[in-house]
Design an enzyme around this catalytic site. Structure first.
Site, mmCIF file in Angstrom:
data_model
loop_
_atom_site.group_PDB
_atom_site.id
_atom_site.type_symbol
_atom_site.label_atom_id
_atom_site.label_comp_id
_atom_site.label_asym_id
_atom_site.label_seq_id
_atom_site.Cartn_x
_atom_site.Cartn_y
_atom_site.Cartn_z
ATOM 1 N N LYS A 183 12.236 -1.138 -0.516
ATOM 2 C CA LYS A 183 12.249 -2.610 -0.132
ATOM 3 C C LYS A 183 13.626 -2.889 0.416
ATOM 4 C CE LYS A 183 9.376 -4.707 0.594
ATOM 5 N NZ LYS A 183 8.096 -4.644 1.563
ATOM 6 N N ARG B 200 -5.076 -7.095 6.890
ATOM 7 C CA ARG B 200 -5.243 -8.113 5.735
ATOM 8 C C ARG B 200 -4.433 -8.697 5.135
ATOM 9 N NH1 ARG B 200 -5.765 -2.836 4.199
ATOM 10 N NH2 ARG B 200 -7.949 -2.844 4.918
ATOM 11 N N TYR C 250 10.670 2.060 -5.863
ATOM 12 C CA TYR C 250 10.007 0.913 -4.847
ATOM 13 C C TYR C 250 11.232 0.141 -4.433
ATOM 14 C CZ TYR C 250 7.543 -3.405 -3.576
ATOM 15 O OH TYR C 250 6.999 -4.386 -3.084
ATOM 16 N N ILE D 38 -0.803 -10.556 4.000
ATOM 17 C CA ILE D 38 0.312 -11.448 4.574
ATOM 18 C C ILE D 38 0.177 -11.245 6.047
ATOM 19 C CG2 ILE D 38 2.695 -11.660 4.647
ATOM 20 C CD1 ILE D 38 2.732 -11.318 1.701
ATOM 21 N N LYS E 12 -4.010 1.032 9.878
ATOM 22 C CA LYS E 12 -4.869 2.241 9.753
ATOM 23 C C LYS E 12 -6.414 2.058 9.477
ATOM 24 C CE LYS E 12 -3.224 5.724 7.356
ATOM 25 N NZ LYS E 12 -2.588 6.457 6.188
ATOM 26 N N ASP F 9 -0.861 4.938 12.451
ATOM 27 C CA ASP F 9 -0.074 4.889 11.354
ATOM 28 C C ASP F 9 1.459 4.638 11.741
ATOM 29 O OD1 ASP F 9 1.496 5.800 9.108
ATOM 30 O OD2 ASP F 9 0.101 7.410 8.749
#
Length: 276
Positions: free
Chosen positions: A171, A19, A167, A21, A41, A73
């Site tokens: 990234k 799903r 986070y 991007i 997954k 995974d």
């Protein structure tokens, strides 16, 4: 923009493409003639998330490409290797490795669980490393090998360091790995670049955020990232490497002057890690 069938008979391996991007990139590549092996997954419908690896294959094939779904995974070496082996067995090699799978957790440090911290580091950093590592022997053989990671420019503004440190670390880790691959494999002619959206993108991740409904209305569609990705992946690898691209800049450079067709309204919400 990219010429029609610019990716004809080239093979992409992409993570997390059931799903959002990742799927949009896979569909756009398929429309240019690409073969796609997607590792994700979601094999069965999820009550809160639209799409599975199987519906993704149907979407990719409807766009004109060939596709194979690997349920697995990205954190597991054996699953990643299975996706790479399938690409080689089915399509004869790998030309594009797209590191899209990602986990997000923006809670304050005191409220972020160790489990979620580990999840972000493992999917974002470990997953990027494993998929790229497995694909590299085949990318070396490609006439135009590309690694593309959906991660931001490394912005050391204290605001972004302090907004959600865990986070941000995950990234920026994806970006650092990718820039490292660019330097490490420059002589092999394998390009490695990052791509990040200028604005929020209308995905389930945004929809599930606080005030998600309003954020969706000021978010652009995933197709802007897909079109930018195809432009990068269609370019000569030896001349296009070691960069952190912003989707709107890629399209502007390609001659697209009107981005309104991607939605987001008059003032789309600027994305994380990008200063005003």
């Amino acid at each position: 923009m990219t010429s029609q069938h610019a990716l004809r008979d080239r093979t992409m391996v992409v993570s997390g493409a059931s799903r959002g991007i990742g799927l949009a990139i896979a569909v756009a590549a398929a429309a240019q003639g690409a073969n796609v092996v997607l590792l994700a997954k979601t094999a069965e419908p999820h009550p809160k998330l639209k799409g599975t690896v199987h519906t993704a294959v149907a979407d990719i094939e409807a766009a004109g490409g060939k596709a194979v779904a690997i349920v697995g995974d990205v954190r597991k070496e054996e699953d990643v290797q299975r996706a790479v082996d399938t690409a080689v067995e089915r399509f004869g090699g790998i030309d594009m490795c797209v590191n899209n799978a990602s986990a997000i957790g923006t809670e304050p440090t005191e409220h972020l669980s160790a489990k979620k911290y580990d999840l972000m580091q493992e999917i974002n950093c470990r997953g990027t490393f494993l998929l790229t590592k497995a694909a590299l022997p085949h990318l070396r053989k490609s006439e135009n090998g590309h690694i593309l990671t959906i991660s931001p420019p490394i912005n050391m503004n204290p605001y972004w360091l302090g907004a959600h440190p865990a986070y941000t670390l995950s990234k920026y880790g994806m970006s650092l790995l990718t820039l490292g691959f660019a330097a490490e494999y420059a002589e092999a002619g394998v390009a490695a670049n990052c791509l990040w959206p200028e604005t929020y993108i209308a995905t389930s991740a945004v929809a599930n955020m606080q005030d998600g409904e309003n954020l969706l209305s000021s978010s652009r569609s995933p197709e802007i990232m897909a079109d930018a990705a195809v432009a990068i992946l269609s370019s000569p690898a030896k001349a296009t490497s070691g960069k952190c691209y912003i989707d709107a800049d890629v399209l502007t450079a390609a001659g697209v002057t009107d981005l309104s067709r991607y939605g987001g309204g008059d003032e789309p919400q600027r994305d994380l890690f990008l200063d005003a």
